[in-house]
Write a protein that holds these residues in place. Structure first.
Motif, mmCIF file in Angstrom:
data_model
loop_
_atom_site.group_PDB
_atom_site.id
_atom_site.type_symbol
_atom_site.label_atom_id
_atom_site.label_comp_id
_atom_site.label_asym_id
_atom_site.label_seq_id
_atom_site.Cartn_x
_atom_site.Cartn_y
_atom_site.Cartn_z
ATOM 1 N N SER A 209 0.845 -1.184 0.000
ATOM 2 C CA SER A 209 0.000 0.000 0.000
ATOM 3 C C SER A 209 0.883 1.236 0.000
ATOM 4 C CB SER A 209 -0.914 0.006 1.235
ATOM 5 O OG SER A 209 -1.612 1.233 1.345
ATOM 6 N N PRO A 210 0.495 2.298 -0.721
ATOM 7 C CA PRO A 210 1.260 3.549 -0.632
ATOM 8 C C PRO A 210 1.213 4.094 0.795
ATOM 9 C CG PRO A 210 -0.226 3.560 -2.518
ATOM 10 C CD PRO A 210 -0.597 2.379 -1.701
ATOM 11 N N MET A 211 2.345 4.571 1.283
ATOM 12 C CA MET A 211 2.429 5.097 2.633
ATOM 13 C C MET A 211 1.692 6.430 2.724
ATOM 14 S SD MET A 211 3.541 4.517 5.623
ATOM 15 C CE MET A 211 3.395 5.488 7.115
ATOM 16 N N ASP A 212 0.932 6.606 3.818
ATOM 17 C CA ASP A 212 0.177 7.840 4.000
ATOM 18 C C ASP A 212 1.050 8.949 4.577
ATOM 19 O OD1 ASP A 212 -2.016 6.562 3.034
ATOM 20 O OD2 ASP A 212 -2.912 6.158 4.983
ATOM 21 N N ALA A 213 2.298 8.994 4.175
ATOM 22 C CA ALA A 213 3.224 10.048 4.603
ATOM 23 C C ALA A 213 4.274 10.217 3.517
ATOM 24 C CB ALA A 213 3.883 9.699 5.938
ATOM 25 N N LEU A 214 4.677 11.453 3.296
ATOM 26 C CA LEU A 214 5.699 11.752 2.300
ATOM 27 C C LEU A 214 7.078 11.746 2.936
ATOM 28 C CD1 LEU A 214 4.039 14.691 0.316
ATOM 29 C CD2 LEU A 214 4.259 12.312 -0.401
ATOM 30 N N CYS A 215 8.079 11.381 2.125
ATOM 31 C CA CYS A 215 9.477 11.446 2.544
ATOM 32 C C CYS A 215 10.185 12.485 1.669
ATOM 33 C CB CYS A 215 10.151 10.084 2.408
ATOM 34 S SG CYS A 215 9.487 8.828 3.514
ATOM 35 N N VAL A 216 11.364 12.891 2.098
ATOM 36 C CA VAL A 216 12.111 13.888 1.327
ATOM 37 C C VAL A 216 12.490 13.341 -0.041
ATOM 38 C CG1 VAL A 216 12.988 15.071 3.363
ATOM 39 C CG2 VAL A 216 14.250 13.120 2.437
ATOM 40 N N ASP A 217 12.556 12.010 -0.187
ATOM 41 C CA ASP A 217 12.863 11.407 -1.480
ATOM 42 C C ASP A 217 11.616 10.845 -2.155
ATOM 43 O OD1 ASP A 217 12.743 9.662 0.631
ATOM 44 O OD2 ASP A 217 14.281 8.298 -0.123
ATOM 45 N N THR B 139 9.525 2.178 -4.862
ATOM 46 C CA THR B 139 8.534 1.893 -5.893
ATOM 47 C C THR B 139 8.078 0.447 -5.759
ATOM 48 O OG1 THR B 139 10.302 1.298 -7.449
ATOM 49 C CG2 THR B 139 9.453 3.552 -7.539
ATOM 50 N N PRO B 140 6.839 0.138 -6.160
ATOM 51 C CA PRO B 140 6.381 -1.258 -6.142
ATOM 52 C C PRO B 140 7.164 -2.092 -7.158
ATOM 53 C CG PRO B 140 4.537 0.280 -6.307
ATOM 54 C CD PRO B 140 5.784 1.072 -6.549
ATOM 55 N N ARG B 141 7.804 -3.159 -6.726
ATOM 56 C CA ARG B 141 8.578 -3.998 -7.634
ATOM 57 C C ARG B 141 8.789 -5.366 -6.989
ATOM 58 N NH1 ARG B 141 14.464 -0.933 -7.112
ATOM 59 N NH2 ARG B 141 14.435 -0.719 -4.846
ATOM 60 N N ALA B 142 9.184 -6.332 -7.834
ATOM 61 C CA ALA B 142 9.369 -7.696 -7.354
ATOM 62 C C ALA B 142 10.517 -7.792 -6.352
ATOM 63 C CB ALA B 142 9.623 -8.629 -8.542
ATOM 64 N N GLN B 143 11.538 -6.938 -6.511
ATOM 65 C CA GLN B 143 12.660 -6.988 -5.579
ATOM 66 C C GLN B 143 12.200 -6.656 -4.162
ATOM 67 O OE1 GLN B 143 15.874 -4.380 -6.603
ATOM 68 N NE2 GLN B 143 17.236 -5.143 -5.002
ATOM 69 N N ALA B 144 11.221 -5.755 -4.025
ATOM 70 C CA ALA B 144 10.697 -5.428 -2.696
ATOM 71 C C ALA B 144 9.987 -6.626 -2.084
ATOM 72 C CB ALA B 144 9.747 -4.237 -2.797
ATOM 73 N N VAL B 145 9.294 -7.419 -2.902
ATOM 74 C CA VAL B 145 8.649 -8.633 -2.403
ATOM 75 C C VAL B 145 9.698 -9.590 -1.837
ATOM 76 C CG1 VAL B 145 7.221 -10.608 -3.032
ATOM 77 C CG2 VAL B 145 6.760 -8.378 -4.044
ATOM 78 N N GLY B 146 10.815 -9.741 -2.563
ATOM 79 C CA GLY B 146 11.879 -10.619 -2.085
ATOM 80 C C GLY B 146 12.486 -10.129 -0.783
ATOM 81 N N LEU B 147 12.712 -8.832 -0.648
ATOM 82 C CA LEU B 147 13.311 -8.303 0.576
ATOM 83 C C LEU B 147 12.333 -8.380 1.749
ATOM 84 C CD1 LEU B 147 15.180 -5.240 -0.942
ATOM 85 C CD2 LEU B 147 16.149 -7.426 -0.218
ATOM 86 N N LEU B 148 11.032 -8.210 1.491
ATOM 87 C CA LEU B 148 10.046 -8.405 2.553
ATOM 88 C C LEU B 148 10.071 -9.850 3.046
ATOM 89 C CD1 LEU B 148 7.430 -7.520 4.165
ATOM 90 C CD2 LEU B 148 6.158 -8.397 2.197
ATOM 91 N N LEU B 149 10.090 -10.789 2.101
ATOM 92 C CA LEU B 149 10.126 -12.199 2.487
ATOM 93 C C LEU B 149 11.417 -12.532 3.218
ATOM 94 C CD1 LEU B 149 8.536 -14.025 -0.574
ATOM 95 C CD2 LEU B 149 7.540 -13.543 1.647
#
Length: 729
Positions: free
Chosen positions: A294-302, A325-335
């Motif tokens: 889910s997109p975070m309900d807060a902005l970051c400087v980047d 950004t949403p990507r498959a690499q993020a799924v791997g790092l979450l797992l």
């Protein structure tokens, strides 16, 4: 009723959702941090020491059960359950159901007076009525509001309805007689009502004036209604004020139906039955995980980041990962985070997002031996646990962070409106929302929230137990990864889109660079992962089975002299090929040039019958299983020679010759085996004798008949007919 209880007293109460032993209560108190909750924990003042815990520290379900033992419910639980189970109860409005419960509460008090006073039923009911009228019965205020007066006849009638299982007759719906009897409800056999509801569903922002004009345009200035007795009357279209009241009423009474028509997403999240979620039967830790983003309900400087969440359905534990950004690499790092913290799950449920269905994600699930289940498209309720967990995270942590932009567009507008337009003019989002955090800092806050706040809060879905306690109390076995480096290898990026490359004579070409792989034969297909710590190093695996084959190095990226690297690669390849071909070369040296001619010509002579082929040594291939099967089918049999008697005799004479044994005489017959030509001549002689009318022995006649139907006889007969006696020499 005691408000302060020791661990032993809590255990003796056997409250729902709590352990039944003092030791386990103390363990739960330690895991849940009861000692850190000031005002709800204190040292025991009496002898023996220990701690006392306030009633409010208990989970909601346990606290409610404890209080219920001292404060009787107006309506017993079993009575209320039986009333709700009646088929007609589902259609009762809230005020009607409250009226029913008020009468059931009075019946409960009347039955208690009858049992305690030991009076006849009539006298007990009269006493109950008198005490109720005199306000001497301890009844809740809502009961007296629903039943301001009580008579003996009403009490007896209510008891009869309860005894017959028709408690819905005790419900009083004061507006039922008038409901649905208005002009707009009945006009034109209900067609006006349907038309107005259709207008609202099509455009919810229509005013009463708009609706009235549209009704007149469709049905005219007058409407027809049916009154009591079936009398049909013609009435004018109601004024705007009547339409306003009717629309306000319908927006309440038809709220669910209108929501389904005007806002399907809101209907799905608020009212649609969430019965499609099949993960409620999970009974083991790590049996099912659900993951989503889910997109975070807060902005970051980047920029704005997305948050990936994984939740274990059994314990409700949650792991979060922040990605740019949403990507498959993020799924791997979450797992990776979840696998190292919790172990390996049996099944993971995801939606159909491109990051979850990417080849890299599918390859990771397959490599880890995890079953992946896809929820149906556009059905977030199919993975309700992670959806609810993300909502809890956004609502609880989001408002605490600098850069919070709200949970919706409406929230964002409210936050922006805190400053006057003149103050906001020229401001960027970073200025307007006080953006201070980086993505790394956001990840730190997210982890701290999940570990220190979320998992130690009682969870209603776990009967008030915390996710931490639910996981800690599990006594089953878990699957865990032994080598973290192996997991990191599976998460390494692949070359190109699919990672498949073919080794050429120059090596592997990856992203325009040449990688040398001298230890792998050319034309071999490999699966390539790039070393995440060294761009000049590629890791090669077999296509089938995924076995590690070695590394491929890029001299240009590694800063190695390309000429030296190629020379070393050639030497390594030559050594590999030489080693692989050494056995072949040794066998080739045993073969002589004349062996080819001798073997081929010898086979030709054997086929023509001019050469006797000696038996060659051979080994019979067998296994214990084959031998056992053969014995079961045929039974063990003595070995017997397959050589012809003439060949056996010839072999024995050769062996005797080698051993130096003298033959019985020095004269031997030149031909020991009857040749095809000899057999054909014998057949011709027998045919001639039979044609001349001579008597032929039976065994000779039988042999001739069998020989004549053979292929040898037919072949030699053709040759004999062409060349005569020359064919038999």
């Amino acid at each position: 009723m005691k408000l302060w209880l020791t661990a032993a007293e809590i255990a003796d109460l056997a409250l729902p959702g709590l352990p039944a032993t003092k030791r386990n209560i103390n363990a739960l108190a330690e895991q849940s941090g009861w000692a850190d909750r000031k005002g709800l924990c204190r040292p025991r003042s009496r002898s023996g020491g220990g701690m006392e815990y306030h009633l409010d520290i208990l989970p909601p379900q346990a606290r409610q059960a404890y209080v219920a033992r001292f404060v009787p419910q107006p309506v017993p639980v079993e009575t209320a359950a039986a009333a709700e189970a009646e088929p007609a109860a589902a259609s009762l409005r809230d005020d009607a159901a409250e009226a029913r419960d008020a009468r059931l509460a009075i019946l409960t008090v009347a039955d208690r007076i009858f049992n305690e006073a030991k009076l006849p039923r009539l006298h007990a009911d009269l006493l109950c009525v008198a005490d109720y009228e005199a306000c001497r019965l301890p009844m809740p205020e809502w009961v007296r509001k629903q039943v301001p007066r009580l008579t003996l006849r009403s009490l007896q009638r209510w008891r009869a309805a309860k005894a017959s299982g028709q408690t819905t007759r005790l419900a009083v719906d004061r507006g039922a007689a008038r409901r649905g009897s208005g002009v707009l409800d009945q006009a034109n056999d209900g067609q006006v009502r349907i038309f107005i509801l259709a207008l609202i569903s099509r455009q919810p922002h229509l005013s009463a004036d708009h609706v009235r004009e549209l009704v007149i345009a469709k049905f005219g200035e007058t409407l027809t209604v049916t009154r009591a007795g079936g009398i049909v009357k013609t009435v004018p279209v109601p004024p705007i004020r009547t339409i306003q009241v009717t629309l306000a009423t319908w927006k309440v009474t038809e709220k669910v139906a209108l929501t389904a028509l005007t806002n399907p997403d809101a209907f799905k999240s608020r009212y649609k039955l969430a019965g499609s979620n099949t993960d409620t039967t999970v009974s083991r830790l790590n049996e099912v995980w659900q993951i989503d983003a889910s997109p975070m309900d807060a902005l970051c400087v980047d920029g704005r980041h997305s948050v990936y969440a994984a939740i274990d359905v059994y314990s409700r534990r949650m792991v979060l990962y922040v990605s740019r950004t949403p990507r498959a690499q993020a799924v791997g790092l979450l797992l990776r985070k979840a696998l190292l913290a919790w172990g390996v799950p049996e099944r993971i449920k995801t939606d159909n997002g491109s990051d979850f269905t990417a080849k890299a994600s599918e390859r990771l699930f397959l490599s880890l031996g995890i079953e992946r289940e896809l929820s149906p498209a556009f059905t977030p309720e199919a993975k309700a646990f992670v959806e609810r967990a993300i909502g809890t995270f956004q609502r609880d942590l989001g408002p605490l962070l600098p850069g919070f932009i709200g949970h919706s567009v409406a929230d964002r507008k409210v936050i922006e409106a805190r400053k006057a337009f003149a103050q906001r003019l020229g401001e960027t989002d970073a200025d307007a929302f006080c953006v201070e955090l980086t993505g790394v800092e956001l990840q730190h806050y997210v982890d701290a929230w999940a570990e220190n706040r979320y998992q130690h809060r009682p969870h209603s879905g776990l009967d008030g137990v915390t996710p931490y306690a639910a996981a800690a109390a599990y006594g089953g076995r878990l699957r865990r990864l032994e080598d973290e480096r192996a997991l990191d290898m599976l998460l390494a990026p692949v070359a190109g889109r699919d990672g498949i490359r073919t080794v050429g004579k120059q090596g592997l070409r990856i992203d325009g660079s040449l990688y040398l792989a001298p230890h792998i034969m050319p034309e071999t297909q490999v699966f390539v992962r790039m070393d995440p710590n060294d761009l000049g190093r590629a890791l090669l695996f077999s296509i089938e089975g995924g076995a590690f084959l070695g590394e491929a190095l890029c001299p240009d990226i590694l800063g190695v002299n390309p000429a030296e690297a190629v020379a070393q690669a050639k030497a390594a390849q030559k050594e590999m090929i030489d080693g692989a071909n050494a056995a072949v070369r040794r066998e080739a040296r045993k073969i002589k040039p004349r062996d080819f001619a001798d073997t081929i010509l010898g086979r030709a002579a054997a086929r023509s019958g001019n050469l006797v082929s000696f038996p060659r040594p051979s080994d019979t291939h067998t296994t214990p299983a084959l031998q056992a099967a053969r014995d079961a089918v045929e039974g063990p049999k003595p070995a017997r020679s397959t050589e012809a008697p003439a060949v056996q005799a010839l072999r024995r004479e050769i062996e005797a010759d080698i051993l130096g044994e003298a033959p019985a005489d020095n004269v031997q017959q030149l031909r020991r085996v009857e040749t095809p030509q000899m057999r054909f001549r014998r057949a011709l002689e027998l045919e001639a004798r039979i044609a001349a009318g001579e008597a032929v022995p039976t065994e000779e006649a039988v042999w001739l008949g069998g020989y004549q139907v053979g292929s040898e006889y037919r072949a030699l007969a053709d040759v004999y007919g062409e060349f005569g006696e020359a064919a038999l020499k």
